[in-house]
Design a protein around this motif. Structure first.
Motif: not given
Length: 147
Positions: A73-76, A95-98, A124-128
């Motif tokens: 869901k987080i990648r939506q 939001g809360r996902v942050a 786990r690097e989600l953004l990079g």
């Protein structure tokens, strides 16, 4: 000198020739494309350097099998915000996902459930930002300037 700084130094003189409106439009295009690339990388369960995410901790309950990969869901797109300004392009979570993303991004300690036990999450690097992303941005700038 890191790759991001060298990209900034290379592109700055070229972008100065554009109006603020044109730079904002280019930044919006780049941010949207980077969001798409980040989503694909998260779906592939990879860090920006290409290494795989550390797998989930196995559950102790007998017969329990996790069928969904991490971060479904987080990648939506609705949770990944893009911001564009004449001098910047940004992709972030909202939001809360942050907070969830920050725990995984930095490998912090957090509660598994509200009021439940704490757990040291692996990083786990989600953004990079990777070298491939740098080439991608350079190509987008060149394409925009040649139009």
């Amino acid at each position: 000198m890191d790759d991001l700084q060298s990209l900034e130094e290379w592109v700055a003189p070229l972008l100065e020739k554009l109006t603020p409106k044109e730079r904002r439009k280019l930044a919006r295009t780049i941010a949207t494309a980077l969001r798409r690339r980040q989503r694909e990388r998260i779906a592939d369960q990879q860090n920006p350097d290409g290494s795989a995410y550390e797998p989930r901790k196995p559950r102790s309950q007998a017969g329990f099998v996790r069928r969904q990969p991490m971060f479904m869901k987080i990648r939506q797109a609705k949770y990944m915000r893009t911001r564009a300004a004449p001098n910047s392009a940004e992709v972030s979570f909202m939001g809360r996902v942050a907070r969830i993303a920050q725990v995984h991004q930095k490998g912090l300690r957090a509660r598994v459930q509200s009021g439940g036990p704490s757990y040291d999450y692996p990083q786990r690097e989600l953004l990079g930002y990777s070298e491939e992303d740098q080439r991608f941005i350079r190509d987008m700038v060149i394409d925009h300037l040649t139009l």
